[in-house]
Design a protein around this motif. Structure first.
Motif, PDB file in Angstrom:
ATOM      1  N   GLY A 146       0.788  -1.232   0.000  1.00 30.23           N
ATOM      2  CA  GLY A 146       0.000   0.000   0.000  1.00 30.23           C
ATOM      3  C   GLY A 146       0.812   1.270   0.000  1.00 30.23           C
ATOM      4  N   ARG A 147       2.109   1.156  -0.236  1.00 28.79           N
ATOM      5  CA  ARG A 147       2.964   2.340  -0.290  1.00 28.79           C
ATOM      6  C   ARG A 147       2.939   2.929  -1.701  1.00 28.79           C
ATOM      7  NH1 ARG A 147       3.873   4.845   3.797  1.00 28.79           N
ATOM      8  NH2 ARG A 147       1.685   4.217   3.813  1.00 28.79           N
ATOM      9  N   THR A 148       2.974   4.250  -1.788  1.00 21.57           N
ATOM     10  CA  THR A 148       3.078   4.917  -3.088  1.00 21.57           C
ATOM     11  C   THR A 148       4.538   4.853  -3.524  1.00 21.57           C
ATOM     12  OG1 THR A 148       1.270   6.419  -2.530  1.00 21.57           O
ATOM     13  CG2 THR A 148       2.723   7.065  -4.345  1.00 21.57           C
ATOM     14  N   ALA A 149       4.812   4.047  -4.548  1.00 20.23           N
ATOM     15  CA  ALA A 149       6.200   3.791  -4.929  1.00 20.23           C
ATOM     16  C   ALA A 149       6.335   3.703  -6.440  1.00 20.23           C
ATOM     17  CB  ALA A 149       6.693   2.496  -4.286  1.00 20.23           C
ATOM     18  N   ASN A 150       7.492   4.131  -6.936  1.00 23.35           N
ATOM     19  CA  ASN A 150       7.818   4.076  -8.364  1.00 23.35           C
ATOM     20  C   ASN A 150       9.218   3.504  -8.536  1.00 23.35           C
ATOM     21  OD1 ASN A 150       5.427   5.794  -9.323  1.00 23.35           O
ATOM     22  ND2 ASN A 150       6.437   7.174  -7.898  1.00 23.35           N
ATOM     23  N   ALA A 151       9.463   2.857  -9.667  1.00 25.60           N
ATOM     24  CA  ALA A 151      10.797   2.387 -10.029  1.00 25.60           C
ATOM     25  C   ALA A 151      11.250   3.173 -11.254  1.00 25.60           C
ATOM     26  CB  ALA A 151      10.786   0.894 -10.323  1.00 25.60           C
ATOM     27  N   ILE A 152      12.365   3.873 -11.128  1.00 25.21           N
ATOM     28  CA  ILE A 152      12.809   4.794 -12.186  1.00 25.21           C
ATOM     29  C   ILE A 152      14.261   4.487 -12.550  1.00 25.21           C
ATOM     30  CG2 ILE A 152      13.105   7.211 -12.824  1.00 25.21           C
ATOM     31  CD1 ILE A 152      11.125   7.894 -10.557  1.00 25.21           C
ATOM     32  N   PHE A 153      14.496   4.198 -13.843  1.00 25.50           N
ATOM     33  CA  PHE A 153      15.870   3.919 -14.281  1.00 25.50           C
ATOM     34  C   PHE A 153      16.382   4.940 -15.290  1.00 25.50           C
ATOM     35  CE2 PHE A 153      13.010   1.561 -17.046  1.00 25.50           C
ATOM     36  CZ  PHE A 153      13.469   1.862 -18.310  1.00 25.50           C
ATOM     37  N   ASP A 154      15.502   5.799 -15.806  1.00 26.00           N
ATOM     38  CA  ASP A 154      15.913   6.832 -16.766  1.00 26.00           C
ATOM     39  C   ASP A 154      16.578   7.992 -16.030  1.00 26.00           C
ATOM     40  OD1 ASP A 154      15.554   8.073 -19.630  1.00 26.00           O
ATOM     41  OD2 ASP A 154      14.863   9.603 -18.209  1.00 26.00           O
ATOM     42  N   ALA A 155      17.703   8.474 -16.548  1.00 32.30           N
ATOM     43  CA  ALA A 155      18.471   9.516 -15.867  1.00 32.30           C
ATOM     44  C   ALA A 155      17.675  10.806 -15.707  1.00 32.30           C
ATOM     45  CB  ALA A 155      19.763   9.790 -16.644  1.00 32.30           C
ATOM     46  N   HIS A 156      16.979  11.220 -16.755  1.00 29.26           N
ATOM     47  CA  HIS A 156      16.213  12.467 -16.674  1.00 29.26           C
ATOM     48  C   HIS A 156      15.031  12.328 -15.719  1.00 29.26           C
ATOM     49  CE1 HIS A 156      18.312  12.944 -20.619  1.00 29.26           C
ATOM     50  NE2 HIS A 156      18.488  14.168 -20.140  1.00 29.26           N
ATOM     51  N   GLN A 157      14.362  11.182 -15.761  1.00 27.03           N
ATOM     52  CA  GLN A 157      13.229  10.963 -14.859  1.00 27.03           C
ATOM     53  C   GLN A 157      13.674  10.908 -13.401  1.00 27.03           C
ATOM     54  OE1 GLN A 157       9.936  10.911 -15.550  1.00 27.03           O
ATOM     55  NE2 GLN A 157      10.531  11.514 -17.626  1.00 27.03           N
ATOM     56  N   GLN A 158      14.873  10.415 -13.161  1.00 28.58           N
ATOM     57  CA  GLN A 158      15.391  10.417 -11.792  1.00 28.58           C
ATOM     58  C   GLN A 158      15.573  11.847 -11.286  1.00 28.58           C
ATOM     59  OE1 GLN A 158      18.900   7.938 -11.631  1.00 28.58           O
ATOM     60  NE2 GLN A 158      17.757   6.043 -12.017  1.00 28.58           N
ATOM     61  N   LEU A 159      16.056  12.731 -12.143  1.00 24.21           N
ATOM     62  CA  LEU A 159      16.213  14.128 -11.744  1.00 24.21           C
ATOM     63  C   LEU A 159      14.855  14.795 -11.513  1.00 24.21           C
ATOM     64  CD1 LEU A 159      19.153  15.343 -14.026  1.00 24.21           C
ATOM     65  CD2 LEU A 159      19.160  15.090 -11.528  1.00 24.21           C
ATOM     66  N   VAL A 160      13.873  14.483 -12.372  1.00 21.37           N
ATOM     67  CA  VAL A 160      12.525  15.016 -12.178  1.00 21.37           C
ATOM     68  C   VAL A 160      11.966  14.533 -10.842  1.00 21.37           C
ATOM     69  CG1 VAL A 160      10.147  14.981 -13.027  1.00 21.37           C
ATOM     70  CG2 VAL A 160      12.050  15.251 -14.638  1.00 21.37           C
ATOM     71  N   SER A 161      12.146  13.260 -10.570  1.00 21.01           N
ATOM     72  CA  SER A 161      11.701  12.702  -9.296  1.00 21.01           C
ATOM     73  C   SER A 161      12.384  13.403  -8.129  1.00 21.01           C
ATOM     74  CB  SER A 161      12.004  11.207  -9.247  1.00 21.01           C
ATOM     75  OG  SER A 161      11.973  10.719  -7.927  1.00 21.01           O
ATOM     76  N   ALA A 162      13.698  13.569  -8.232  1.00 20.95           N
ATOM     77  CA  ALA A 162      14.462  14.184  -7.149  1.00 20.95           C
ATOM     78  C   ALA A 162      13.987  15.599  -6.853  1.00 20.95           C
ATOM     79  CB  ALA A 162      15.954  14.188  -7.509  1.00 20.95           C
ATOM     80  N   SER A 163      13.535  16.300  -7.900  1.00 17.39           N
ATOM     81  CA  SER A 163      13.088  17.686  -7.718  1.00 17.39           C
ATOM     82  C   SER A 163      11.695  17.777  -7.110  1.00 17.39           C
ATOM     83  CB  SER A 163      13.114  18.425  -9.056  1.00 17.39           C
ATOM     84  OG  SER A 163      12.119  17.910  -9.931  1.00 17.39           O
ATOM     85  N   THR A 164      10.958  16.666  -7.106  1.00 14.44           N
ATOM     86  CA  THR A 164       9.563  16.711  -6.638  1.00 14.44           C
ATOM     87  C   THR A 164       9.313  15.905  -5.367  1.00 14.44           C
ATOM     88  OG1 THR A 164       8.970  14.828  -8.056  1.00 14.44           O
ATOM     89  CG2 THR A 164       8.695  17.037  -8.986  1.00 14.44           C
ATOM     90  N   LEU A 165      10.287  15.122  -4.907  1.00 17.89           N
ATOM     91  CA  LEU A 165      10.074  14.321  -3.703  1.00 17.89           C
ATOM     92  C   LEU A 165       9.877  15.207  -2.475  1.00 17.89           C
ATOM     93  CD1 LEU A 165      12.541  11.280  -4.022  1.00 17.89           C
ATOM     94  CD2 LEU A 165      10.061  11.168  -3.738  1.00 17.89           C
ATOM     95  N   GLY A 166      10.869  16.032  -2.183  1.00 18.95           N
ATOM     96  CA  GLY A 166      10.781  16.947  -1.061  1.00 18.95           C
ATOM     97  C   GLY A 166      10.697  16.240   0.288  1.00 18.95           C
ATOM     98  N   PRO A 167      10.490  17.018   1.359  1.00 22.60           N
ATOM     99  CA  PRO A 167      10.349  16.422   2.695  1.00 22.60           C
ATOM    100  C   PRO A 167       9.195  15.417   2.726  1.00 22.60           C
ATOM    101  CG  PRO A 167      10.625  18.804   2.828  1.00 22.60           C
ATOM    102  CD  PRO A 167      10.423  18.490   1.383  1.00 22.60           C
ATOM    103  N   GLY A 168       9.405  14.316   3.364  1.00 19.63           N
ATOM    104  CA  GLY A 168       8.388  13.265   3.394  1.00 19.63           C
ATOM    105  C   GLY A 168       8.554  12.252   2.282  1.00 19.63           C
ATOM    106  N   GLY A 169       9.441  12.542   1.331  1.00 20.70           N
ATOM    107  CA  GLY A 169       9.715  11.602   0.254  1.00 20.70           C
ATOM    108  C   GLY A 169      10.999  10.839   0.499  1.00 20.70           C
ATOM    109  N   VAL A 170      11.104   9.675  -0.121  1.00 20.38           N
ATOM    110  CA  VAL A 170      12.309   8.848   0.004  1.00 20.38           C
ATOM    111  C   VAL A 170      12.813   8.496  -1.378  1.00 20.38           C
ATOM    112  CG1 VAL A 170      13.227   6.604   0.729  1.00 20.38           C
ATOM    113  CG2 VAL A 170      11.679   7.856   2.244  1.00 20.38           C
ATOM    114  N   ALA A 171      14.087   8.768  -1.613  1.00 17.63           N
ATOM    115  CA  ALA A 171      14.770   8.281  -2.814  1.00 17.63           C
ATOM    116  C   ALA A 171      15.561   7.048  -2.400  1.00 17.63           C
ATOM    117  CB  ALA A 171      15.695   9.345  -3.385  1.00 17.63           C
ATOM    118  N   PHE A 172      15.106   5.885  -2.867  1.00 16.23           N
ATOM    119  CA  PHE A 172      15.749   4.620  -2.514  1.00 16.23           C
ATOM    120  C   PHE A 172      16.612   4.211  -3.701  1.00 16.23           C
ATOM    121  CE2 PHE A 172      15.139   0.977   0.514  1.00 16.23           C
ATOM    122  CZ  PHE A 172      16.133   0.176  -0.008  1.00 16.23           C
TER     123      PHE A 172
END
Length: 304
Positions: free
Chosen positions: A161-187
């Motif tokens: 039930g966790r909101t989770a994504n798997a990202i392997f594209d370099a650009h998408q990882q940067l987009v993810s990193a810019s939107t996670l913010g506090p409360g988000g986890v980059a694993f």
């Protein structure tokens, strides 16, 4: 006693194996199963694994012409450096199929046992707590092995039930990193731990307030960029950068982590897992029920 200068120590052990007393034979058999592990082991560990006393280890080393265990291990390490196999770290080119199977299984079991001894369970608990509280978890990876692990982790988190994504594209990882913010986890999963663009995404996610968790080897640039480190150390593979033992170690860590997470999430997660299993059993592509649906579909022919 035979001096190891006459021939390689590994060859000597194989040739004299059946002539040795029972206790010494067990020591040599253990060493031959995984010589590289034996080189790094303590006398206590060798004795425990071979089921003999520590004096027996010393007597075994002396029977091959070495006055001390240290001298014996030095000769063994030198022999491995000369005769090392590029097939597998434990397998020699002339090994029979039974030896190949036995050595690879033993190496995998030994590697997992060592992982269990070294595992930082407190860190696993901290990461599980972070995942339980996370608003969103994005799993970053690079390369075939790490991407497989990231997809496996994402799937397990999704089932919990966790909101989770798997990202392997370099650009998408940067987009993810810019939107996670506090409360988000980059694993971030990378056994090698040195891919520049993934490390950049990890650092950027951290700068935006997200928590960065790394599943990697200790001492890598990725490990240094993480807030929380799940360290995995396995013997280096002779052929691949990420070998079978690394695969198994990562999967075991993910298994322990997600089971611990399920415990923290409580009955809600348990009920969700049960419902998910029942749903797949009834409606999954490989279920009996789904075969019945195919049988009833117009235009579908039954195989013999």
């Amino acid at each position: 006693m035979i001096s190891s200068s006459a021939s390689g120590l590994l060859q000597q052990m194989r040739e004299r194996l059946e002539q040795l007393p029972d206790a010494q034979r067990r020591v040599v058999q253990y060493v031959l199963q995984d010589p590289r592990e034996a080189v790094a082991a303590t006398v206590e560990h060798l004795a425990q694994q071979a089921g003999v006393s520590m004096p027996t280890i010393v007597r075994t080393c002396r029977s091959f012409g070495h006055d001390s265990v240290r001298e014996f291990m030095l000769a063994l390490a030198q022999d491995l450096a000369v005769s090392g196999s590029y097939i597998h770290r434990s397998v020699l080119a002339e090994d029979a199929v039974q030896d190949v199977a036995s050595k690879i299984v033993h190496a995998a079991v030994s590697s997992l046992a060592d992982l269990g001894r070294r595992m930082d369970v407190d860190m696993i608990d901290r990461v599980a707590t972070q995942l339980a509280q996370a608003r969103r978890i994005d799993c970053y990876s690079v390369g075939a092995a790490s991407t497989f692990m990231a997809n496996e982790l994402q799937s397990r988190l999704f089932r919990l039930g966790r909101t989770a994504n798997a990202i392997f594209d370099a650009h998408q990882q940067l987009v993810s990193a810019s939107t996670l913010g506090p409360g988000g986890v980059a694993f971030v999963i990378s056994h090698v731990g040195r891919m520049p663009y993934t490390i950049e995404a990890a650092r950027f996610a951290r700068s935006q307030g997200a928590t960065v968790v790394a599943l990697t080897q200790p001492g890598t640039p990725l490990a240094e960029a993480a807030d929380l480190l799940l360290a995995v150390s396995v013997p280096q593979d002779a052929v691949m950068r990420v070998g079978t033992e690394a695969y198994l170690a990562h999967l075991v860590i993910i298994e322990i982590l997600t089971v611990r997470l399920a415990q923290k999430l409580g009955p809600v997660a348990t009920r969700g897992l049960q419902q998910f299993k029942q749903l797949l059993h009834k409606h999954g592509f490989d279920s009996v029920g789904y075969e019945g649906v195919l049988d009833q579909a117009p235009g579908m022919e039954q195989d013999d």
